[in-house]
Design a protein around this motif. Structure first.
Motif, short mmCIF file in Angstrom:
data_model
loop_
_atom_site.label_atom_id
_atom_site.label_comp_id
_atom_site.label_asym_id
_atom_site.label_seq_id
_atom_site.Cartn_x
_atom_site.Cartn_y
_atom_site.Cartn_z
N GLY A 1 -4.77 35.44 42.60
CA GLY A 1 -4.44 35.29 43.96
C GLY A 1 -3.51 36.14 44.87
N LEU A 2 -2.38 36.85 43.79
CA LEU A 2 -1.07 37.17 44.24
C LEU A 2 -1.48 38.40 45.32
CD1 LEU A 2 1.00 36.70 40.90
CD2 LEU A 2 1.56 36.12 43.56
N PHE A 3 -3.05 39.27 44.22
CA PHE A 3 -3.30 40.36 45.02
C PHE A 3 -3.56 40.46 46.35
CE2 PHE A 3 -4.25 41.57 39.92
CZ PHE A 3 -3.38 42.60 39.94
N GLY A 4 -4.15 39.33 46.27
CA GLY A 4 -4.63 38.38 48.01
C GLY A 4 -3.34 38.58 48.71
N VAL A 5 -2.50 37.82 48.47
CA VAL A 5 -0.97 37.15 48.95
C VAL A 5 -0.53 38.73 48.98
CG1 VAL A 5 1.23 36.83 48.49
CG2 VAL A 5 -0.73 35.22 47.30
N PHE A 6 -0.38 39.99 48.68
CA PHE A 6 0.02 40.77 48.64
C PHE A 6 -0.69 41.53 49.97
CE2 PHE A 6 -0.22 45.62 47.92
CZ PHE A 6 1.35 45.95 48.71
N ALA A 7 -2.02 41.39 49.94
CA ALA A 7 -3.27 42.16 50.62
C ALA A 7 -2.84 41.53 52.02
CB ALA A 7 -4.73 41.86 50.31
N VAL A 8 -3.04 40.18 52.53
CA VAL A 8 -3.02 39.13 52.88
C VAL A 8 -1.65 39.58 54.41
CG1 VAL A 8 -2.13 36.66 52.82
CG2 VAL A 8 -3.89 37.10 54.34
N GLY A 9 -0.48 39.33 53.30
CA GLY A 9 1.01 39.92 53.59
C GLY A 9 0.69 41.34 54.53
N ARG A 10 -0.20 42.27 54.17
CA ARG A 10 0.32 43.94 55.02
C ARG A 10 -0.96 43.57 56.37
NH1 ARG A 10 0.43 48.54 51.08
NH2 ARG A 10 -0.78 49.36 52.99
N LEU A 11 -2.02 42.38 55.44
CA LEU A 11 -3.19 42.19 56.95
C LEU A 11 -1.94 42.63 58.85
CD1 LEU A 11 -5.84 43.12 57.57
CD2 LEU A 11 -6.21 41.02 57.13
N LEU A 12 -1.26 40.93 57.92
CA LEU A 12 -0.47 40.73 59.12
C LEU A 12 -0.07 41.25 60.05
CD1 LEU A 12 0.39 37.22 57.86
CD2 LEU A 12 -0.53 37.84 60.05
N ALA A 13 1.03 41.91 58.56
CA ALA A 13 2.17 42.85 59.48
C ALA A 13 1.66 43.96 60.26
CB ALA A 13 2.64 43.36 58.16
N SER A 14 0.39 44.13 59.89
CA SER A 14 -0.36 45.37 60.61
C SER A 14 -1.07 44.90 61.50
CB SER A 14 -1.34 46.28 59.42
OG SER A 14 -2.48 45.15 59.83
N MET A 15 -1.42 43.61 62.15
CA MET A 15 -2.04 42.79 63.04
C MET A 15 -0.72 42.72 64.13
SD MET A 15 -5.12 39.79 61.73
CE MET A 15 -3.96 39.87 61.51
N LEU A 16 -0.03 41.83 63.72
CA LEU A 16 1.14 41.78 64.68
C LEU A 16 2.12 41.71 64.08
CD1 LEU A 16 0.46 37.65 63.97
CD2 LEU A 16 -0.30 39.40 65.92
N PRO A 17 2.61 43.53 64.42
CA PRO A 17 3.92 44.42 64.37
C PRO A 17 5.26 43.69 64.34
CG PRO A 17 2.69 45.32 66.23
CD PRO A 17 1.93 44.50 65.25
N ALA A 18 5.36 43.31 65.29
CA ALA A 18 6.95 42.19 66.08
C ALA A 18 6.87 40.78 64.80
CB ALA A 18 6.26 42.04 67.68
N LEU A 19 5.47 40.32 64.50
CA LEU A 19 6.44 39.54 63.79
C LEU A 19 7.09 39.86 62.30
CD1 LEU A 19 4.54 37.06 65.15
CD2 LEU A 19 3.57 36.56 62.83
N PRO A 20 8.00 39.21 61.71
CA PRO A 20 8.92 39.38 60.48
C PRO A 20 8.25 39.97 60.06
CG PRO A 20 10.02 37.84 62.40
CD PRO A 20 9.09 37.74 62.47
N ALA A 21 8.49 40.13 59.03
CA ALA A 21 7.60 40.85 57.82
C ALA A 21 7.54 39.32 56.44
CB ALA A 21 8.42 42.14 56.67
N PRO A 22 7.03 39.21 55.99
CA PRO A 22 6.32 38.29 54.84
C PRO A 22 7.40 37.79 54.19
CG PRO A 22 4.17 39.38 55.15
CD PRO A 22 5.05 40.21 56.40
N GLU A 23 7.73 36.90 54.07
CA GLU A 23 8.93 37.14 52.56
C GLU A 23 8.64 36.48 51.40
OE1 GLU A 23 12.84 34.33 55.17
OE2 GLU A 23 10.62 33.31 55.20
#
Lengths: 822, 220
Positions: free
Chosen positions: A762-784
């Motif tokens: 699932g860690l691969f998915g965690v990485f992917a979902v973090g990247r996806l969120l960052a691209s969708m909502l650039p103003a949101l602070p990056a996933p920690e």
């Protein structure tokens, strides 16, 4: 297997299948515990997915309620800097309308507000649109009452007419059938009601809720205007004309205009888009798909769980299947028999899921906002029903087919021998069950991390340093009618009186006026050039956001001064215009030097240089999740550039909501016909602006908890099954001297290893979902990483707890009883 | 009807092959009532499942009603089994969720016999076995003897020419066992070939011939 599947599907439609369905119903009635768990799981999985699809459908898939909606287009202007959705100037609109042959109609509109003064009642604001006479023919909807205005009324002096929306007619005029022909007092003049539009015209997707429409009535001066771009333009393609053909024709017209009017039209073009897609917010669209994807994870976890339950039932039914095979059942008949149960479960679960959808749609709709409408109606339609049915069929096959197929591969002679457990393909099924648990944990981790990243990101976004203080601030808006406040002096006089009156209110510390508030963004942008620097190509000049503010704006907002000074009253009368800029602009254009004293100007008005007198901190917009970094921001004095639309900011030591009535009374004392709109504490406006995201966060938290619970139930079921299968072995181990901790370790290792493997994948998915969120909502602070670590710990702790229960049971096995039972 | 020549069933184990059956050569004629006897683990049930075409992983030659089973593919073997063989089990193996009527109907439904015809055949068999009154009961509502009676009726309902019975009275009281054996005797007299696996010397006396197995080898 493919041919088996094909035949199995064909046999689904046969009469014996109905027989099997009846038997499946009977069998499910006999196992109420299993049936209840399966139905609950399915209802939640299918219901949540259908609900999310309903939101997607309502926002993006539902056709517009206008005649032949596929023929409707939105006509945008394009700019050199890659902008593709710019508005038009009146003169350019008029030329497009006159020269286009591929469109039957072309209409322009602006969203506005009307001050409405009903006799004997306080003034109120109507949400309105000024539209050209083509607007109604473009959309092709006739009024429910009366008529709409035509070209003869779309002219200055003849434009004192209005068409009401159905909801306005209902709520403001009690559905009075005699409304047509009545005069209403609007913006200080009498206007005649021409008609009322039907309810379906109330769709809020494109322009938000609208109470009334009035003619645009361009003046002769307006029709010469090519520099002021503020018109939204829509049109209808002629039958048989494709979007590309219309695009080509309008682009050609635009190119001719660019040659004819290079000062205003150079390097601009046309972008045609289907009208239905034009109102879409790409962030919301992507977020909705993201949420639907995470809801899909919940459903997949549910399917994996149900497949595991079916495998467990297959073990118990292995002998029954062997008997059926011995009595002549073909493999397909055995598959059909097992599959019938899954399909019955899926159909019932789907039905319950649909009921759940109706409830969740209401709950979700009440928390979502659309274009200023406080709630969103999410009606189920045939598309939603089709989705639910397809999902039900998919679910039934997803969790039923593999267990059914494996159950049909029964070894008759093995299963029917006395003393055997009757297991079929035990090792293969064990492997699949373990794989399913691994997949469940991988999906649960993706789900948890997706929800965790979003919720934590939103929390950090909402509590970040805005550069200004929203606490203790009350805001409101006014719309000064042109008839009463038609001159700059009249507006200035009103501002003075307003600031003085509000400043004298008890508890008020500071008062300011501005054309924009720092919530979603400054609404006005202008190009600029810097004195002494090489000019960019025409049309390629940089853009800056402009806010026109009163002297006290910076102090009232708590916006810190970095360099120089802010406005003083004397700046209003100075011959040179003064401006204040933000830190980002200062650093970008004058790095390593002071920006104070430098001058900027609009490219088309280089005689009017504006001197920079100060640099203030960047304003971060409280509800704008799309803007990752602050843009260039400039401030100018409102007394030099009065505007009819103005916002009020009041800072007070008192709770801001306590000042609302006093503010309203103060405005009424100055002008009783002037309604005050959107009086709210700033924090409340921010909360409301983030309401959709907060609702989404709550929804994702729900998904994550459900996914976690299902994964825990899944691993519990498999490990409990493992303990049941190996009770004899555990008894033997205990009889041979194994300690309780040895048995606990044996069982826990089985489950925890699966959870660990799943989490690792699932860690691969965690990485992917973090990247996806960052691209969708650039103003949101990056996933920690801390958020990811927390959800991993939560997931593994849950797995440990779920495995602990059967492990504890295993450690309590009485060797004598266990061995006797075999 | 049945000819076995050098039939073997081998399990390849790490320590070397294990022969569950070895060099079994046997002929069973139409109308025979054969009892296969032997100790536990002698290979009786394994032989019965080979005869019943449930097991395909064996060596040697097997001819059933003129068809060389060892040369047939899985599908043809299955068709042969459906057409000619009926099974009776020691634990009856009635389907718990189905009524007596539905249990009897099951083999017919798997043979794609139309519903009307199925009704008529099931009614005939219910009548013949004297269990009309029990047709709506579930197996759990029947005694062991009654369940086995339904099991035999179910084995016969598709009119097989060969009945294979694995310890048919193993779970029954001796009186009930005797009733079942008398039924077998009667069916055999009416022309059905029967092969039963039994530990009981008394049950073997109902048959016309005994085949004895020991450690996978025919000893008589």
């Amino acid at each position: 297997m493919i041919s088996d599947l094909r035949l199995a599907l064909r046999s689904l439609l046969s009469a014996p299948m109905l027989h099997d369905l009846r038997r499946a119903l009977r069998s499910l009635r006999k196992t109420p515990g299993f049936t209840a768990i399966a139905l609950l799981t399915l209802a939640l999985g299918i219901g949540l997915n259908t609900s999310m699809f309903s939101v997607l459908n309502t926002l993006f898939l539902r056709t517009l309620p206008y005649a032949d909606p596929d023929g409707l287009v939105r006509v945008y202007r394009t700019g050199l800097r890659g902008q593709t959705q710019l508005p038009h100037a009146p003169a350019n609109f008029a030329d497009l309308r006159a020269q286009s042959r591929s469109l039957t109609h072309l209409a322009a509109l602006t969203v506005t507000r009307y001050n409405f003064a009903p006799p004997g009642q306080p003034a109120l604001l109507l949400r309105g649109m000024n539209v050209t006479a083509d607007f109604f023919p473009v959309l092709g909807i006739s009024p429910a009452l009366g008529r709409v205005f035509g070209a003869e009324e779309d002219q200055p002096g003849r434009d004192r007419v209005i068409v009401l929306s159905h909801s306005c007619w209902l709520t403001r005029f009690g559905a009075d059938p005699a409304i047509v022909g009545r005069d209403l007092r609007l913006d200080g003049e009498n206007v005649t009601v021409l008609g009322v539009m039907p309810p379906r015209f109330d769709d809020a997707r494109l322009w938000g809720p609208v109470d009334a429409w009035r003619p645009m009535a361009f003046s002769a001066e307006n029709l010469q205007n090519r520099g002021g771009n503020f018109l939204t333009v829509i049109g209808r393609r002629k039958p048989g004309v494709t979007l590309n053909a219309a695009q080509a024709e309008l682009s050609a017209i635009s190119a001719r205009l660019a040659i004819a009017y290079p000062a205003t039209n150079a390097l601009t073009g046309i972008n045609l888009m289907p009208l239905a897609r034009s109102g879409e917010d790409p962030t919301i669209r992507t977020l909705t798909w993201f949420t639907l994807g995470l809801a899909g994870c919940v459903l997949l976890i549910a399917c994996a769980n149900l497949a595991n339950l079916q495998f467990a039932r297959n073990l118990l039914r292995a002998r029954e299947n062997a008997v059926r095979a011995a009595l002549g059942a073909t493999r397909l008949q055995l598959i059909r028999h097992s599959l019938a149960e899954s399909l019955v479960l899926a159909l019932c679960g789907g039905g319950l899921g649909l009921l759940l959808t109706l409830w969740t749609n209401d709950a979700l709709g009440s928390r979502l906002q659309l274009n200023g409408r406080a709630s969103l109606e999410i009606p189920p339609d045939f598309r939603v029903l089709g989705f639910a049915f397809a999902l039900t069929a998919f679910t039934g096959l997803a969790f039923g087919l593999l267990p059914a197929w494996l159950a049909a591969r029964v070894d008759v002679s093995d299963a029917l021998k006395q003393g055997t457990r009757g297991g079929t393909g035990g090792r293969a099924q064990d492997g699949i069950r373990r794989t399913l648990i691994v997949a469940e944990f991988a999906l649960a981790l993706v789900l948890l991390s997706g929800a965790g990243f979003f919720i934590r990101g939103l929390e950090r976004f909402a509590t970040r340093d805005l550069g200004w203080r929203a606490e203790q601030a009350l805001t409101a808006s006014l719309n000064l009618p042109a008839r009463k406040y038609g001159t700059d002096d009249a507006q200035r006089a009103f501002y003075d009186r307003l600031e003085t009156r509000l400043g004298a209110l008890p508890g008020v510390e500071r008062v300011a006026l501005a054309t924009s508030l720092p919530f979603s963004g400054y609404t006005w942008s202008q190009r600029f050039v810097v004195e002494g620097r090489a000019d960019p190509a025409p049309g390629a000049e940089p853009l800056r956001a402009v806010n026109v503010v009163s002297v006290g704006f910076f102090e009232t907002l708590g916006l810190g001064l970095v360099e120089g000074r802010t406005f003083a009253p004397s700046d209003a009368t100075n011959s040179d215009a003064r401006t204040v800029i933000n830190e980002t602009m200062a650093k970008e254009y004058w790095p390593g030097e002071s920006a104070v004293g430098k001058r900027i100007a609009h490219p088309s008005n280089r005689a009017a240089w504006q001197e920079i007198i100060g640099v203030v901190r960047d304003v971060r917009f409280a509800t704008n999740v799309s803007e990752a970094r602050p843009r260039l921001q400039t401030y100018r004095m409102i007394t030099r550039e009065p505007d009819s639309r103005v916002s009020i900011i009041v800072r007070s030591a008192l709770p801001p909501e306590a000042l609302a009535d006093a503010l309203r009374r103060a405005v009424a004392e100055i002008d009783p016909d002037l309604p005050v709109q959107d009086i709210r504490p700033a924090l409340q406006t921010i909360e409301s602006g983030l309401a959709n995201f907060a609702a989404l966060g709550a929804l994702l938290a729900g998904f994550a908890l459900l996914g976690l619970l299902l994964a825990a139930l899944g691993i519990y079921g498999v490990i409990a099954g493992f303990v049941a299968q190996r009770t004899r072995e555990i008894g033997v181990r205990l009889a041979l001297g194994a300690q309780v901790r040895d048995v606990l370790r044996l069982v826990l290792r089985q489950g925890f290893t699966l959870a660990l493997i799943g989490t690792g994948l699932g860690l691969f998915g965690v990485f992917a979902v973090g990247r996806l969120l960052a691209s969708m909502l650039p103003a949101l602070p990056a996933p920690e990483p801390a958020t990811a670590a927390s959800v991993i710990v939560l997931l593994l702790a849950t797995a440990l707890l779920a495995c602990w229960l059967p492990a504890r049971r295993a450690s309590k096995v009485d060797p004598m009883v266990a061995l006797r039972s075999e | 009807m049945i000819t076995l020549r050098n039939v073997e069933k081998v399990y390849p184990l790490k320590g070397g092959p294990f022969y569950a059956l070895r060099n079994i050569s046997l002929t069973i004629n139409e109308g025979d009532f054969v009892s296969i006897m032997g100790n536990s683990g002698s290979g009786k049930s394994t032989l019965l499942h080979i005869l019943g075409l449930h097991d395909s992983a064996w060596g040697g030659e097997y001819t059933l009603l003129g068809e060389a089973v060892h040369k047939l593919d899985k599908k043809r073997r299955f068709e042969l089994q459906k057409k000619h063989i009926g099974f009776v089990f020691q634990s009856y193996h009635l389907l718990d969720d189905l009524t007596v009527y539905e249990n009897l109907e099951i083999p017919l439904s798997y043979r794609d016999i139309p519903k009307k015809e199925r009704e008529s055949v099931v009614c005939d068999v219910l009548d013949k076995f004297g269990i009309v009154a029990k047709k709506d009961l579930y197996p759990s509502q029947l005694s062991g003897g009654q369940q086995q009676l339904v099991g035999v009726a179910r084995a016969l309902i598709a009119k097989p020419s060969l009945i294979l019975a694995d310890e048919p009275t193993g779970n029954l009281h001796s009186d009930q066992g005797r009733e079942i054996m008398k039924l077998f005797k009667q069916l055999n007299a009416e022309g059905t070939t029967i092969v039963q696996v039994t530990h009981s010397a008394e049950n073997a006396t109902y048959g016309t011939r005994i085949v004895r197995l020991a450690d996978g080898v025919m000893v008589g």
